[in-house]
Design a protein around this motif. Structure first.
Motif, PDB file in Angstrom:
ATOM      1  N   LEU A  11       0.857  -1.192   0.000  1.00  0.00           N
ATOM      2  CA  LEU A  11       0.000   0.000   0.000  1.00  0.00           C
ATOM      3  C   LEU A  11       0.892   1.240   0.000  1.00  0.00           C
ATOM      4  N   THR A  12       1.107   1.778  -1.153  1.00  0.00           N
ATOM      5  CA  THR A  12       2.026   2.911  -1.299  1.00  0.00           C
ATOM      6  C   THR A  12       1.396   4.143  -1.937  1.00  0.00           C
ATOM      7  N   ASP A  13       0.213   3.986  -2.513  1.00  0.00           N
ATOM      8  CA  ASP A  13      -0.434   5.135  -3.138  1.00  0.00           C
ATOM      9  C   ASP A  13      -0.827   6.150  -2.064  1.00  0.00           C
ATOM     10  N   PRO A  14      -0.629   7.443  -2.304  1.00  0.00           N
ATOM     11  CA  PRO A  14      -0.991   8.462  -1.310  1.00  0.00           C
ATOM     12  C   PRO A  14      -2.451   8.370  -0.865  1.00  0.00           C
ATOM     13  N   GLY A  15      -3.347   7.997  -1.781  1.00  0.00           N
ATOM     14  CA  GLY A  15      -4.757   7.860  -1.423  1.00  0.00           C
ATOM     15  C   GLY A  15      -4.988   6.722  -0.448  1.00  0.00           C
ATOM     16  N   ALA A  40     -13.974   9.599   2.114  1.00  0.00           N
ATOM     17  CA  ALA A  40     -12.622   9.181   1.717  1.00  0.00           C
ATOM     18  C   ALA A  40     -12.667   7.882   0.920  1.00  0.00           C
ATOM     19  N   LEU A  41     -13.514   6.945   1.339  1.00  0.00           N
ATOM     20  CA  LEU A  41     -13.627   5.677   0.613  1.00  0.00           C
ATOM     21  C   LEU A  41     -14.191   5.899  -0.785  1.00  0.00           C
ATOM     22  N   HIS A  42     -15.281   6.647  -0.873  1.00  0.00           N
ATOM     23  CA  HIS A  42     -15.903   6.885  -2.178  1.00  0.00           C
ATOM     24  C   HIS A  42     -14.939   7.615  -3.120  1.00  0.00           C
ATOM     25  N   ALA A  43     -14.174   8.564  -2.573  1.00  0.00           N
ATOM     26  CA  ALA A  43     -13.221   9.307  -3.408  1.00  0.00           C
ATOM     27  C   ALA A  43     -12.152   8.369  -3.964  1.00  0.00           C
ATOM     28  N   HIS A  44     -11.658   7.462  -3.124  1.00  0.00           N
ATOM     29  CA  HIS A  44     -10.624   6.533  -3.597  1.00  0.00           C
ATOM     30  C   HIS A  44     -11.214   5.533  -4.591  1.00  0.00           C
ATOM     31  N   TRP A  45     -12.437   5.114  -4.353  1.00  0.00           N
ATOM     32  CA  TRP A  45     -13.133   4.227  -5.292  1.00  0.00           C
ATOM     33  C   TRP A  45     -13.236   4.907  -6.658  1.00  0.00           C
ATOM     34  N   ASN A  46     -13.624   6.160  -6.650  1.00  0.00           N
ATOM     35  CA  ASN A  46     -13.775   6.894  -7.909  1.00  0.00           C
ATOM     36  C   ASN A  46     -12.455   7.016  -8.657  1.00  0.00           C
ATOM     37  N   ASP A 100      -7.209   2.076 -13.655  1.00  0.00           N
ATOM     38  CA  ASP A 100      -7.306   0.650 -13.365  1.00  0.00           C
ATOM     39  C   ASP A 100      -6.251   0.195 -12.342  1.00  0.00           C
ATOM     40  N   ALA A 101      -5.122   0.866 -12.301  1.00  0.00           N
ATOM     41  CA  ALA A 101      -4.040   0.461 -11.393  1.00  0.00           C
ATOM     42  C   ALA A 101      -4.428   0.627  -9.932  1.00  0.00           C
ATOM     43  N   LEU A 102      -5.457   1.448  -9.646  1.00  0.00           N
ATOM     44  CA  LEU A 102      -5.841   1.724  -8.261  1.00  0.00           C
ATOM     45  C   LEU A 102      -7.046   0.912  -7.805  1.00  0.00           C
ATOM     46  N   ARG A 103      -7.556   0.025  -8.635  1.00  0.00           N
ATOM     47  CA  ARG A 103      -8.721  -0.760  -8.245  1.00  0.00           C
ATOM     48  C   ARG A 103      -8.377  -1.697  -7.093  1.00  0.00           C
ATOM     49  N   PHE A 104      -9.385  -1.951  -6.252  1.00  0.00           N
ATOM     50  CA  PHE A 104      -9.158  -2.781  -5.064  1.00  0.00           C
ATOM     51  C   PHE A 104      -8.851  -4.229  -5.425  1.00  0.00           C
ATOM     52  N   VAL A 105      -9.509  -4.751  -6.439  1.00  0.00           N
ATOM     53  CA  VAL A 105      -9.314  -6.147  -6.835  1.00  0.00           C
ATOM     54  C   VAL A 105      -8.467  -6.205  -8.096  1.00  0.00           C
ATOM     55  N   LYS A 106      -7.281  -6.790  -7.982  1.00  0.00           N
ATOM     56  CA  LYS A 106      -6.365  -6.959  -9.108  1.00  0.00           C
ATOM     57  C   LYS A 106      -6.168  -8.464  -9.319  1.00  0.00           C
ATOM     58  N   VAL A 107      -6.905  -8.996 -10.258  1.00  0.00           N
ATOM     59  CA  VAL A 107      -6.925 -10.450 -10.462  1.00  0.00           C
ATOM     60  C   VAL A 107      -5.524 -10.995 -10.756  1.00  0.00           C
ATOM     61  N   ASN A 108      -4.708 -10.209 -11.423  1.00  0.00           N
ATOM     62  CA  ASN A 108      -3.365 -10.676 -11.788  1.00  0.00           C
ATOM     63  C   ASN A 108      -2.306 -10.388 -10.723  1.00  0.00           C
ATOM     64  N   ASP A 109      -2.719  -9.867  -9.566  1.00  0.00           N
ATOM     65  CA  ASP A 109      -1.769  -9.571  -8.491  1.00  0.00           C
ATOM     66  C   ASP A 109      -2.436  -9.899  -7.156  1.00  0.00           C
ATOM     67  N   ARG A 110      -2.290 -11.143  -6.747  1.00  0.00           N
ATOM     68  CA  ARG A 110      -2.979 -11.613  -5.539  1.00  0.00           C
ATOM     69  C   ARG A 110      -2.498 -10.876  -4.284  1.00  0.00           C
ATOM     70  N   GLN A 111      -1.199 -10.652  -4.175  1.00  0.00           N
ATOM     71  CA  GLN A 111      -0.681 -10.008  -2.974  1.00  0.00           C
ATOM     72  C   GLN A 111      -1.193  -8.573  -2.841  1.00  0.00           C
ATOM     73  N   LEU A 112      -1.196  -7.817  -3.946  1.00  0.00           N
ATOM     74  CA  LEU A 112      -1.700  -6.447  -3.894  1.00  0.00           C
ATOM     75  C   LEU A 112      -3.185  -6.435  -3.546  1.00  0.00           C
ATOM     76  N   THR A 113      -3.920  -7.400  -4.087  1.00  0.00           N
ATOM     77  CA  THR A 113      -5.344  -7.511  -3.753  1.00  0.00           C
ATOM     78  C   THR A 113      -5.525  -7.779  -2.262  1.00  0.00           C
ATOM     79  N   GLN A 114      -4.697  -8.657  -1.696  1.00  0.00           N
ATOM     80  CA  GLN A 114      -4.790  -8.950  -0.267  1.00  0.00           C
ATOM     81  C   GLN A 114      -4.511  -7.707   0.566  1.00  0.00           C
ATOM     82  N   ALA A 115      -3.575  -6.894   0.112  1.00  0.00           N
ATOM     83  CA  ALA A 115      -3.280  -5.656   0.822  1.00  0.00           C
ATOM     84  C   ALA A 115      -4.466  -4.695   0.757  1.00  0.00           C
ATOM     85  N   ARG A 116      -5.030  -4.549  -0.428  1.00  0.00           N
ATOM     86  CA  ARG A 116      -6.130  -3.601  -0.588  1.00  0.00           C
ATOM     87  C   ARG A 116      -7.426  -4.106   0.065  1.00  0.00           C
TER      88      ARG A 116
END
Length: 581
Positions: free
Chosen positions: A485-489, A526-532, A538-554
């Motif tokens: 989790l490194t994105d400022p948002g 804050a949640l809705h803003a980050h969702w938007n 696409d890089a900021l979406r919560f579910v990243k099918v091709n990156d399981r670890q990043l998905t677990q973090a988000r």
């Protein structure tokens, strides 16, 4: 963990290591050091006033002392940057690793995150609603019910032992009017034409079932009984029926009291408890025989131009002394208040909180004085006044209820817009400020409707968790992945969540439950803003099918938001839905 308290301790330790002394050789007072969010988030994550409150005492330039403190805090492993701003504020920016560690704690504690021990060992009685049992609850009672219930929940979450209490005003003139109104409806149930309800009695249709119940139980026997006996029977039945109605109305609002205290207890056995309470005040020197000067303006009902038994309340902070016993030997309403407070104090409460309507402002000083006199300063009394609620529908004032005959009932409001909307909106403004409640606005599904906006955030969190499972199978947050989790948002969202423990303690200390509703709205925003942001990137979406670890973090971030929303909404007595339809 309250990170603001944590860093206050660290800053205090750093200051102590500097061996600062005043001109007289004494150590400086560190109790005024505060740590809070900076007004401008661009300045950092935390700000402290340490240098400004200490500089004069220790004879140093505030900015120079601030720089010394900043240099000391820069060595803290959790601090990525320490700087000085303005006249001597020290701003701290914390490392991403610190924030992700806080997220792990939020997940570990679940909905218990933010629970405090600040109130441990302090017993508080919160009395609220306490409407006369003369009819259904109206919308004015609604606000006090929500404020009192939410405050009690908040105080319990902050560690206090809390009792929720309802004082049944089942003695006095209004209750006698209720009994006479019930007898009138009883005659109507027997087939008598009663005509218009006389002035001074209660006209609502809600008393018709009471009259029918009396007819079913007694036939026409009450017509031949002595008037006092018939009135007593009718009054008892009416009070029981009204309290059943009130309890049902409150339950519809998700309000449940621990204790229902009857005023009649105070008047039983020749008003034994009232006499004992007055005797106690007399022994402490707070009661005397005397007369009162006429008050300015309209004379109150209990004023007499004769010698009375008076509470010397001006000695303990009141504006004027208060009558306890009238010249004819009758106890005043305030005498019952004295006995009731004594009863609470003897039950072991450290603080008594009364949630009253705005029209009770004149009671505040006399009740505070009473608390000082009875407890000798061992217990405190807090009165919260709730301002009026104005009802609108599409901007137009709502007319009175046909059922009540006089007002819009609480049940009508709950039935029309739902319990959650009523509870959230009744607390979504400071209780000392008037509230406009528009039926149309509180039911619309838009970001302009605060309750929908917050509940939608809960539903959105559940939607993300379901989506992850549907697309990736069994998957759960993994704290080991949180360094992704490194994105400022993302960090900003974690930072907002970590404000929750401090918010709970501050709201509980100030007796301001509306702060919880405001904070939840901020979290949802804050949640809705980050969702938007994720919908456009696409890089900021919560579910990243091709990156399981990043998905677990988000997913950990989403679960953290959900934990705080569920916790805060539970304090408000509002559901945290899994989906919105």
């Amino acid at each position: 963990m309250n990170i603001f308290a944590l860093f206050r301790d660290r800053i205090t330790d750093a200051v102590q290591r500097m061996d600062l002394t005043a001109a007289d050789g004494s150590a400086p007072d560190l109790s005024r050091i505060q740590v809070e969010p900076p007004r401008d988030p661009d300045h950092g994550d935390l700000a402290t006033n340490a240098a400004m409150v200490l500089a004069k005492k220790v004879g140093q330039n505030p900015r120079e002392l601030a720089q010394r403190i900043a240099d000391a805090m820069a060595a803290d492993a959790d601090v990525s940057e320490a700087s000085v701003a303005g006249p001597g504020f020290v701003n701290l920016r914390l490392s991403d690793g610190f924030w992700t560690a806080q997220l792990a704690e939020i997940l570990d504690k679940g909905v218990a995150y933010g629970r405090s021990e600040m109130g441990q060992g302090i017993n508080i009685n919160v009395e609220y609603v306490s409407a006369n049992p003369t009819g259904p609850m109206h919308v004015g009672h609604c606000r006090g019910a929500v404020v009192g219930d939410t405050l009690a929940n908040l105080l319990a979450f902050a560690g206090h032992d809390v009792v929720k209490e309802y004082y049944i005003n089942d003695a006095g003139v209004q209750v006698m009017a209720l009994g006479r109104s019930a007898l009138l409806r009883y005659r109507e149930a027997l087939g008598e034409e009663i005509g218009a309800i006389p002035e001074g009695l209660y006209p609502g249709d809600y008393l018709k079932p009471v009259g029918q119940a009396l007819a079913d139980a007694h036939g026409d026997a009450l017509l031949t009984k002595p008037q006092d006996e018939a009135l007593r029977i009718a009054t008892d039945v009416a009070i029981d029926a009204m309290m059943d109605m009130i309890r049902a109305d409150l339950a519809a609002l998700n309000v449940h009291h621990d204790v229902f205290f009857s005023e009649r207890q105070l008047h039983a056995d020749g008003a034994r408890k009232i006499r004992a309470a007055i005797n106690e005040l007399t022994m402490k020197g707070h009661v005397y025989k005397g007369t009162l000067p006429p008050p300015k303006g309209q004379l109150p009902d209990d004023w007499e131009d004769r010698e009375q038994t008076l509470f010397r309340s001006t000695d303990v902070g009141d504006d004027l002394d208060r009558p306890l016993v009238k010249s004819d030997g009758q106890y005043t309403y305030f005498a019952a208040d004295v006995a009731y407070f004594v009863d609470k104090f003897e039950r072991g409460f450290d603080e008594m909180i009364f949630v009253l309507g705005a029209d009770h402002g004149g009671y505040v000083k006399r009740m505070e004085a009473l608390a000082r006199a009875v407890s000798g300063g061992k217990a405190t009394l807090t009165v919260l006044l709730t301002q009026l609620v104005k009802l609108y529908k599409g901007g137009e004032p709502v007319k009175m209820s046909k059922r009540s005959g006089q007002f819009v009932t609480l049940r009508e409001v709950v039935d029309e817009v739902g319990r959650d909307a009523v509870r959230f909106m009744m607390i979504y403004r400071k209780s000392s400020e008037p509230l406009d409640f528009d039926f149309a606005k509180v039911t619309e599904q838009s970001k302009d409707n605060p309750v929908f906006y917050v509940q939608y955030a809960s539903a959105r969190c559940h939607s993300v968790l379901r989506q992850a499972t549907e697309q990736m199978g069994a998957i759960a947050p993994d704290p080991a992945a949180f360094d992704r989790l490194t994105d400022p948002g993302e960090i900003a969202l974690v930072r907002k969540l970590t404000e929750y423990p401090r918010l709970i303690e501050a709201a509980a200390s100030a007796r301001e439950p509306h702060r919880v509703a405001f904070y939840l709205h901020d979290v949802a925003s804050a949640l809705h803003a980050h969702w938007n942001r994720g919908t456009s990137d696409d890089a900021l979406r919560f579910v990243k099918v091709n990156d399981r670890q990043l998905t677990q973090a988000r997913l950990g971030l989403v679960q953290g938001v959900l934990n705080v929303l569920q916790s805060g909404l539970a304090i408000l007595g509002v559901d945290a839905p899994t989906e919105m339809r």
